[in-house]
Scaffold this motif. Structure first.
Motif, PDB file in Angstrom:
ATOM      1  N   ILE A  50      21.178  24.948   1.717  1.00  0.00           N
ATOM      2  CA  ILE A  50      22.302  24.728   1.936  1.00  0.00           C
ATOM      3  C   ILE A  50      22.807  23.267   2.055  1.00  0.00           C
ATOM      4  O   ILE A  50      21.563  22.622   1.917  1.00  0.00           O
ATOM      5  N   THR A  63      26.630  25.428  10.151  1.00  0.00           N
ATOM      6  CA  THR A  63      25.988  25.125   9.037  1.00  0.00           C
ATOM      7  C   THR A  63      24.738  25.429  10.036  1.00  0.00           C
ATOM      8  O   THR A  63      23.754  26.468  10.278  1.00  0.00           O
ATOM      9  N   ARG A  67      21.325  28.534   8.828  1.00  0.00           N
ATOM     10  CA  ARG A  67      20.739  27.722   9.006  1.00  0.00           C
ATOM     11  C   ARG A  67      19.156  29.389   9.730  1.00  0.00           C
ATOM     12  O   ARG A  67      18.250  29.619   9.003  1.00  0.00           O
ATOM     13  N   VAL A  74      18.735  22.455   4.993  1.00  0.00           N
ATOM     14  CA  VAL A  74      19.654  21.871   5.055  1.00  0.00           C
ATOM     15  C   VAL A  74      19.798  20.713   4.257  1.00  0.00           C
ATOM     16  O   VAL A  74      18.851  19.574   5.016  1.00  0.00           O
TER      17      VAL A  74
END
Ligand code: ZN
Ligand code: FE
Length: 239
Positions: A50, A63, A67, A74
């Protein structure tokens, strides 16, 4: 080679799904989990990475959910780690990120926000520029100076003309109205704006655009100096 596909979400945002021939998959700015997960699942259901361009909610809000769902690390700017979702890897100017067989290079591109970064993938000619450069526009100077934005835009301007500009918003049609106002004699811009109107009438994205088109048509990329860019940005804010 990386291919980048826009994932429309929220009102007028794009996340970007990146894939290479080996099956490596990454997502840029997964602000809304539903459409992002649908795009990942349609592409095979695995996610390797990400990437985040900047801390605004319309880029990062989904996010943590993405995740958790795909167990993907990330990556974001070290300078903004305090206000981004928890980062598994912090990056800065010149950092290189492996994307399967391709590599993304990190550019620090302040202007819209202080810690804004962009990702350039030479293999595929993909520029992920978040809210720094838009088609026919540039980001608002919420935290940065005209000088910083000018420098960020000039770095993009030096990339190969066939670079695909993968920005964070579908703002092109409204940007076109201001661009035509600011540069009424530009026939390339007139033709580009007509194409944009047609695409939007069909409900199609205008993004990615080509850097060569932006260099011919985008008044913010064509501003020759910092003062002209500052003036254009101020006029656009009032337009
Ligand atoms: Zn933003
Ligand atoms: Fe945004």
């Amino acid at each position: 080679m990386i291919t980048a596909t826009p994932v429309p979400l929220l009102k007028d945002n794009y996340a970007w799904l990146l894939r290479d021939d080996s099956g490596f998959t990454a997502i840029v700015d997964p602000a809304e989990p539903g459409p992002v997960a649908a795009a990942i699942d349609a592409a095979g259901g695995t996610l390797d990475l990400i990437l985040l361009t900047h801390h605004h909610g319309d880029h990062v809000a989904g996010t943590d959910e993405i995740r958790a769902r795909y167990s993907a690390p990330v990556v974001g700017a070290k300078a903004d780690a305090h206000r981004l979702p928890k980062l598994d890897r912090e990056v800065w100017e010149g950092s290189e990120i492996d994307l399967g067989n391709a590599v993304a290079r990190v550019y620090e591109t302040p202007g819209h926000t202080r810690g804004h970064i962009s990702f350039y993938i030479a293999d595929g000619g993909v520029l992920l520029c978040g809210d720094t450069l838009f088609s026919l526009g540039c980001g608002r100077l919420l935290e940065g100076t005209p000088q910083e934005m000018f420098k960020s835009l000039m770095r993009f301007a030096a990339l190969p003309g066939d670079t695909l500009v993968c920005c964070g918003h579908e703002y092109t049609e409204s940007n076109a109205a201001f661009a035509r106002h600011a540069d009424p004699e530009n026939l390339d811009l007139l033709a580009y704006a007509e194409r944009v109107t047609e695409l939007r009438a069909m409900g199609l994205p205008t993004i990615p655009s080509r850097l060569s088109d932006e260099l011919e048509c985008n008044p913010f990329l064509r501003a020759g100096d910092v003062a002209s860019l500052a003036d254009l940005r101020a006029r656009k804010d009032r337009f």
